[in-house]
Design a protein around this motif. Structure first.
Motif, PDB file in Angstrom:
ATOM      1  N   VAL A  31       0.852  -1.190   0.000  1.00 17.62           N
ATOM      2  CA  VAL A  31       0.000   0.000   0.000  1.00 17.62           C
ATOM      3  C   VAL A  31       0.892   1.245   0.000  1.00 17.62           C
ATOM      4  CG1 VAL A  31      -1.794   1.259   1.244  1.00 17.62           C
ATOM      5  CG2 VAL A  31      -1.780  -1.247   1.254  1.00 17.62           C
ATOM      6  N   PRO A  32       0.674   2.178  -0.912  1.00 17.97           N
ATOM      7  CA  PRO A  32       1.542   3.356  -0.965  1.00 17.97           C
ATOM      8  C   PRO A  32       1.297   4.305   0.199  1.00 17.97           C
ATOM      9  CG  PRO A  32      -0.251   3.578  -2.550  1.00 17.97           C
ATOM     10  CD  PRO A  32      -0.348   2.184  -1.981  1.00 17.97           C
ATOM     11  N   PHE A  33       2.386   4.803   0.774  1.00 18.03           N
ATOM     12  CA  PHE A  33       2.318   5.870   1.757  1.00 18.03           C
ATOM     13  C   PHE A  33       2.685   7.171   1.047  1.00 18.03           C
ATOM     14  CE2 PHE A  33       2.987   2.207   4.461  1.00 18.03           C
ATOM     15  CZ  PHE A  33       2.236   2.480   5.585  1.00 18.03           C
ATOM     16  N   PHE A  34       2.049   8.239   1.440  1.00 19.27           N
ATOM     17  CA  PHE A  34       2.378   9.528   0.846  1.00 19.27           C
ATOM     18  C   PHE A  34       2.674  10.530   1.960  1.00 19.27           C
ATOM     19  CE2 PHE A  34      -0.233   7.462  -2.387  1.00 19.27           C
ATOM     20  CZ  PHE A  34       0.572   7.610  -3.505  1.00 19.27           C
TER      21      PHE A  34
ATOM     22  N   TYR B 109       5.410  13.269  -1.623  1.00 21.58           N
ATOM     23  CA  TYR B 109       6.404  12.230  -1.872  1.00 21.58           C
ATOM     24  C   TYR B 109       5.789  10.867  -1.567  1.00 21.58           C
ATOM     25  CZ  TYR B 109       9.731  16.069  -1.977  1.00 21.58           C
ATOM     26  OH  TYR B 109      10.395  17.224  -2.298  1.00 21.58           O
ATOM     27  N   ARG B 110       5.973   9.966  -2.504  1.00 20.74           N
ATOM     28  CA  ARG B 110       5.572   8.577  -2.263  1.00 20.74           C
ATOM     29  C   ARG B 110       6.673   7.921  -1.449  1.00 20.74           C
ATOM     30  NH1 ARG B 110       6.905   4.317  -5.438  1.00 20.74           N
ATOM     31  NH2 ARG B 110       7.417   5.769  -7.120  1.00 20.74           N
ATOM     32  N   LYS B 111       6.259   7.231  -0.421  1.00 18.52           N
ATOM     33  CA  LYS B 111       7.218   6.636   0.503  1.00 18.52           C
ATOM     34  C   LYS B 111       7.135   5.116   0.430  1.00 18.52           C
ATOM     35  CE  LYS B 111       8.374   6.541   5.436  1.00 18.52           C
ATOM     36  NZ  LYS B 111       8.041   7.107   6.751  1.00 18.52           N
ATOM     37  N   ARG B 112       8.262   4.495   0.184  1.00 16.75           N
ATOM     38  CA  ARG B 112       8.302   3.031   0.151  1.00 16.75           C
ATOM     39  C   ARG B 112       8.968   2.521   1.421  1.00 16.75           C
ATOM     40  NH1 ARG B 112      11.511  -1.263  -3.795  1.00 16.75           N
ATOM     41  NH2 ARG B 112      10.479  -3.113  -2.948  1.00 16.75           N
TER      42      ARG B 112
ATOM     43  N   ARG C 264      13.400   3.174   4.304  1.00 14.76           N
ATOM     44  CA  ARG C 264      12.419   4.066   3.708  1.00 14.76           C
ATOM     45  C   ARG C 264      13.082   4.867   2.586  1.00 14.76           C
ATOM     46  NH1 ARG C 264      11.986   7.809   9.190  1.00 14.76           N
ATOM     47  NH2 ARG C 264      14.214   8.137   9.448  1.00 14.76           N
ATOM     48  N   SER C 265      12.343   5.054   1.539  1.00 15.61           N
ATOM     49  CA  SER C 265      12.822   5.857   0.418  1.00 15.61           C
ATOM     50  C   SER C 265      11.672   6.693  -0.112  1.00 15.61           C
ATOM     51  CB  SER C 265      13.406   4.966  -0.685  1.00 15.61           C
ATOM     52  OG  SER C 265      12.506   3.931  -1.040  1.00 15.61           O
TER      53      SER C 265
END
Length: 411
Positions: free
Chosen positions: A58-61, A91-94, A114-115
């Protein structure tokens, strides 16, 4: 005779249906709850749920806002800062867990990396936008200079002038976020090693990108589902060393991404955030729905960042200023860094008197998370406050005084 058989058949069918219905009513929830437990336990045998836990799909923003100072010259003369909010820069956070190790006591250790990736289509503006903000390097150095010998203070003052560093700086969003070259940084690292937390480019988030949040050891939930995701230790510590009381140094709750299932309105959501250097807790506010899914909303209580005078248990986080500010200097290389909710929401109203342009609104600036009582978060100003807490805010109340002090030192 046929009618009698039919009646008996209907009676039997009805009885079986009623019995089956009762079984579903009483046994069904037990079966469902048991399935929830099996699916949530951190176990490589649960291939789907384990893969999702390891590499969250699930993408974090993360939405970043800057307060652009409109009157820097007037601030140097002692006037209030006038700011305009710029952004969001999204920013999308992985998040990806590595170095995963399971232990015999039903715990698991991992490093979570995290990136961040800029999302222009979701942003209002671009990373090339230029904003004017307080020069945190100069302000921080000015504070540290106060207790240094006069010769050192004169040297630093001359250094500021030589490098043309003032109380404010104008840089692009990308430079402020991920780092920019600074001769002042090079000078301080050479002659005053350890003064700055990093030795490379200086940026608000330069240390966060492609980094991990420390070695977490959490419970898998295999022995007790009520312990799932609860932090057992962080970087080998079962308690912190930053604060003044044992209570404030406690590591409570989960790592902030998930909590045990079967919540009630009396439940709370405790979690430990390395970026805030302390444990936090959200409390139930109200029920809600999202796309037909029932949710509970949990929010930050007003006491979360209250000072020790307004809320005695927080005395251990002091030295404090007004309520609504958390002093994290003790875990930020003694740099004068404070954290607040955006626009000083839930803070002492006097803080709003120090700066023009802030308008705290609960729906926009309050910390909350919407979560299914039996499942993961669905929405919110993220409670994994590696997202929220990364938006570190300086104390606007001190800016006019500090800027005037720096201006005086340099002239």
């Amino acid at each position: 005779m046929n009618k009698s058989k039919l009646a008996i058949g209907l009676f039997v069918a009805g009885t079986l249906t009623a019995v089956f219905g009762l079984v579903i009513v009483f046994v069904g929830p037990i079966i469902i709850d048991d399935q929830i437990v099996k699916n949530l336990v951190i176990d490589p045998k649960n291939e789907i749920s384990y893969t999702m836990w390891k590499d969250i799909p699930v993408p974090f923003f993360m939405s970043v806002y800057f307060f652009n100072i409109l009157n820097p010259t007037e601030v140097l003369a002692g006037e209030k800062p006038m700011v305009e909010q710029r952004g969001p820069y999204v920013y999308r956070k992985r998040l990806q867990k590595q170095n995963i190790t399971f232990h015999p006591n039903d715990t698991v250790s991992y490093l979570e990396y995290r990136s961040y990736y800029f999302e222009p289509s979701m942003s209002v503006g671009n990373e090339s936008d230029v904003v004017t903000i307080p020069n945190m390097l100069v302000l921080g150095a000015a504070v540290m200079m106060e207790n240094m010998p006069i010769a050192v203070r004169l040297l630093l003052s001359a250094t500021f002038k030589g490098f043309k560093e003032g109380p404010f700086l104008s840089k692009s969003v990308g430079e402020l976020m991920w780092g920019y070259d600074s001769k002042l940084v090079d000078f301080l690292n050479k002659w005053f090693p350890g003064m700055l937390p990093s030795t490379g480019k200086f940026g608000l988030f330069s240390a966060f990108n492609n980094s991990n949040t420390g070695l977490f050891t959490v419970h898998t939930g295999k022995d007790d589902i009520r312990l799932i995701h609860k932090v057992n230790s962080w970087n080998g510590l079962t308690k912190l060393i930053y604060w003044r009381t044992p209570q404030c140094n406690m590591i409570n709750g989960t790592a902030g991404q998930m909590w045990p299932p079967f919540m009630t309105k009396e439940s709370t959501l405790p979690f430990y955030s390395p970026d805030v250097c302390r444990s936090l807790e959200l409390v139930y506010q109200r029920e809600g729905t999202m796309k037909g899914i029932p949710l509970y909303r949990f929010v930050a209580p007003k006491t979360m960042f209250a000072n020790g005078s307004d809320y005695a248990p927080n005395e251990g986080f002091c030295p404090c200023r007004q309520s609504g500010l958390l002093n994290v200097s003790s875990c930020r290389a003694n740099a004068q860094v404070f954290i607040s909710q955006p626009h000083f929401y839930n803070a002492d109203p006097v803080l709003l008197d120090y700066v023009q342009g802030l308008q705290p609104i609960e729906d926009e600036h309050g910390l909350f998370i919407d979560i299914h009582p039996n499942g993961p978060p669905h929405n919110g100003h993220p409670a994994n406050l590696t997202q929220l807490w990364e938006a570190l805010e300086s104390t606007w109340a001190s800016i006019p005084v500090e800027c005037s002090r720096v201006h005086a030192l340099m002239n």
